[in-house]
Design an enzyme around this catalytic site. Structure first.
Site, PDB file in Angstrom:
ATOM      1  N   GLY A   1     -30.165   8.203  15.282  1.00 15.17           N
ATOM      2  CA  GLY A   1     -30.744   8.620  16.547  1.00 15.17           C
ATOM      3  C   GLY A   1     -31.657   9.808  16.360  1.00 15.17           C
ATOM      4  O   GLY A   1     -31.230  10.962  16.469  1.00 15.17           O
TER       5      GLY A   1
ATOM      6  N   SER B   1     -35.798   9.501  16.926  1.00  7.53           N
ATOM      7  CA  SER B   1     -36.968   9.429  17.809  1.00  7.53           C
ATOM      8  C   SER B   1     -36.549   9.442  19.279  1.00  7.53           C
ATOM      9  O   SER B   1     -35.500   8.910  19.651  1.00  7.53           O
ATOM     10  CB  SER B   1     -37.767   8.157  17.529  1.00  7.53           C
ATOM     11  OG  SER B   1     -38.243   8.144  16.198  1.00  7.53           O
TER      12      SER B   1
ATOM     13  N   SER C   1     -33.031   1.371  15.157  1.00 10.67           N
ATOM     14  CA  SER C   1     -32.822   0.109  14.446  1.00 10.67           C
ATOM     15  C   SER C   1     -31.329  -0.193  14.307  1.00 10.67           C
ATOM     16  O   SER C   1     -30.551   0.650  13.864  1.00 10.67           O
ATOM     17  CB  SER C   1     -33.461   0.163  13.061  1.00 10.67           C
ATOM     18  OG  SER C   1     -34.831   0.456  13.153  1.00 10.67           O
TER      19      SER C   1
ATOM     20  N   GLU D   1     -35.035   8.201   2.839  1.00  5.03           N
ATOM     21  CA  GLU D   1     -35.637   7.186   3.703  1.00  5.03           C
ATOM     22  C   GLU D   1     -37.077   6.874   3.323  1.00  5.03           C
ATOM     23  O   GLU D   1     -37.513   5.729   3.399  1.00  5.03           O
ATOM     24  CB  GLU D   1     -35.584   7.649   5.156  1.00  5.03           C
ATOM     25  CG  GLU D   1     -36.222   6.674   6.124  1.00  5.03           C
ATOM     26  CD  GLU D   1     -36.105   7.116   7.577  1.00  5.03           C
ATOM     27  OE1 GLU D   1     -36.793   6.525   8.432  1.00  5.03           O
ATOM     28  OE2 GLU D   1     -35.333   8.041   7.850  1.00  5.03           O
TER      29      GLU D   1
ATOM     30  N   ASN E   1     -48.395   8.492   9.238  1.00  3.70           N
ATOM     31  CA  ASN E   1     -49.168   9.024   8.115  1.00  3.70           C
ATOM     32  C   ASN E   1     -49.676  10.428   8.403  1.00  3.70           C
ATOM     33  O   ASN E   1     -49.734  11.289   7.511  1.00  3.70           O
ATOM     34  CB  ASN E   1     -50.356   8.094   7.811  1.00  3.70           C
ATOM     35  CG  ASN E   1     -49.900   6.785   7.184  1.00  3.70           C
ATOM     36  OD1 ASN E   1     -48.713   6.498   7.105  1.00  3.70           O
ATOM     37  ND2 ASN E   1     -50.857   5.987   6.746  1.00  3.70           N
ATOM     38  N   GLU E   2     -50.063  10.681   9.659  1.00  6.76           N
ATOM     39  CA  GLU E   2     -50.591  12.004  10.000  1.00  6.76           C
ATOM     40  C   GLU E   2     -49.509  13.076   9.853  1.00  6.76           C
ATOM     41  O   GLU E   2     -49.763  14.168   9.338  1.00  6.76           O
ATOM     42  CB  GLU E   2     -51.129  11.985  11.441  1.00  6.76           C
ATOM     43  CG  GLU E   2     -52.384  11.145  11.629  1.00  6.76           C
ATOM     44  CD  GLU E   2     -52.088   9.642  11.670  1.00  6.76           C
ATOM     45  OE1 GLU E   2     -53.055   8.858  11.563  1.00  6.76           O
ATOM     46  OE2 GLU E   2     -50.904   9.261  11.803  1.00  6.76           O
TER      47      GLU E   2
END
Length: 372
Positions: free
Chosen positions: A128, A130, A162, A246, A358-359
């Site tokens: 948990g 995001s 997920s 991860e 990516n940013e």
């Protein structure tokens, strides 16, 4: 500041024998290879079979049900499972990062309850992190943890979780105290908590993907009872260490390997050769990070680089497959190439999101190098 350096990853003696054992098992197993199987391919029975063979919780100590093997030996097993497109989604998060996190931060009771079950393939975890409106900025989480009845209670919402509908527990990053006034201070006051599933005060709602498949969820906590994982206020450090596991693993460039294999067999040439070359370079980088983890280091920057490059590679695989294969993506097609291409296309929007955009990753690297 100098660029980070990693020793080349060198597989241990016996690695090829282990690889042969895994390949023989996979050749006899019954499943259809698929893209992104570590996220979308959940088969609890398959996970239990891997546990029975000692291929889950491999790096955990024997006293907690593990096999006390190295991160590099685990790398061999993982890359074979991913290359085969095997249905490993049920146990993936528990084996990849929550097992190591519980070992490093959990109480003895938490370790004895969860780790042997993870190693047997009988306990699945969700993460948990995001939240709605927070994107990849974990420091802006608003889920609250408050003392209650000698423990903790959580209130808030997590998204893109997920496997929460299959999980037996979820580890939640929540704010247990106010953060500091400056940007960097937002990392203060964060803690991690274990919540058992299903449980009181927890609602799990499915979030369907583009294909209509269910592997994401929204998880709402309404006073849910929780146990502290690690030290109060140490959540940011713990999460950062978990993200090294991860972000750097071979799933960051092998999610579409079943499609790469088909491109190379059906359309050999310069384009497929370029894919193989990039794949090999990414594998060496990921292997080097696994070697650093095996040595007890936490290569956060290097893991971020592997994830960034791996995301771009996965997208390139789809572009090359579209150019080289004379098929249209179709999840219901009798042609395996059309099905795999369809799976990769619908999963592609998530490649850059999971594990950090990516940013965000480039910002992490920039700060680590002292240029931001």
């Amino acid at each position: 500041m100098a660029l980070p350096e990693l020793e080349p990853g060198v597989l241990p003696p016996g690695a090829e024998r282990l690889r042969a054992e895994v390949r023989a098992f996979l050749a006899a197993a019954e499943f259809e290879p698929r893209c992104d199987a570590w996220l979308t391919g959940a088969d609890p029975g398959f996970s239990r079979e891997l546990g029975a063979r000692g291929w889950l919780g491999m790096t955990l100590p024997a006293e907690y049900g593990g096999r006390a093997r190295t991160a590099l030996e685990r790398f061999v097993v993982v890359e074979e499972l991913l290359a085969a497109g095997a249905p490993v989604g049920a146990h993936w998060i528990a084996d990849r990062q929550m097992g190591p996190s519980l070992l490093a931060n959990g109480t003895d009771g938490q370790k004895r309850e969860f780790l042997p079950a993870i190693a047997r393939g009988e306990c699945f975890f969700a993460i948990g992190m995001s939240e709605p409106g927070a994107g990849s900025d974990l420091a802006s989480v608003r889920t609250r943890a408050e003392h209650a009845d000698g423990g903790w209670r959580l209130t808030g919402t997590k998204v893109w979780t997920s496997g929460a509908h299959l999980a037996h527990a979820i580890v939640v990053l929540a704010r247990s105290a106010p953060g500091g006034p400056r940007h960097e201070g937002r990392h203060e006051g964060l803690s991690q908590f274990v919540v058992r599933l299903p449980g009181d005060g927890v609602t799990i709602r499915p979030i369907l993907g583009l294909s209509g498949e269910h592997h994401f969820n929204e998880v709402v906590f309404d006073g849910a009872p929780a146990e502290l994982l690690g030290r109060e206020g140490d959540g940011w450090r713990q999460v950062t260490a978990e993200l090294a596991h991860e972000r750097s693993g071979p799933e960051r460039f092998l999610s579409t390997f079943a499609l790469v294999r088909l491109v190379c067999s059906l359309a050999p040439g310069v384009a497929s050769g370029r894919l193989v070359g990039r794949l090999w370079a990414l594998r060496q980088a990921s292997l080097a990070v696994a070697g650093a983890l095996a040595a007890g280091r936490s290569p956060d920057l290097e893991a971020a680089v592997v994830k960034d490059l791996g995301t771009r590679f996965e997208r390139e695989v789809i572009d090359v497959a579209r150019e080289q294969l004379a098929v249209e993506p179709d999840p219901a097609s009798p042609d395996l190439a059309a099905r795999l291409l369809a799976q990769a296309v619908v999963q592609a929007p998530g490649f850059t999101l999971r594990g950090g955009t990516n940013e965000i990753l480039r910002g992490i690297v920039a700060r680590g190098l002292g240029v931001r």
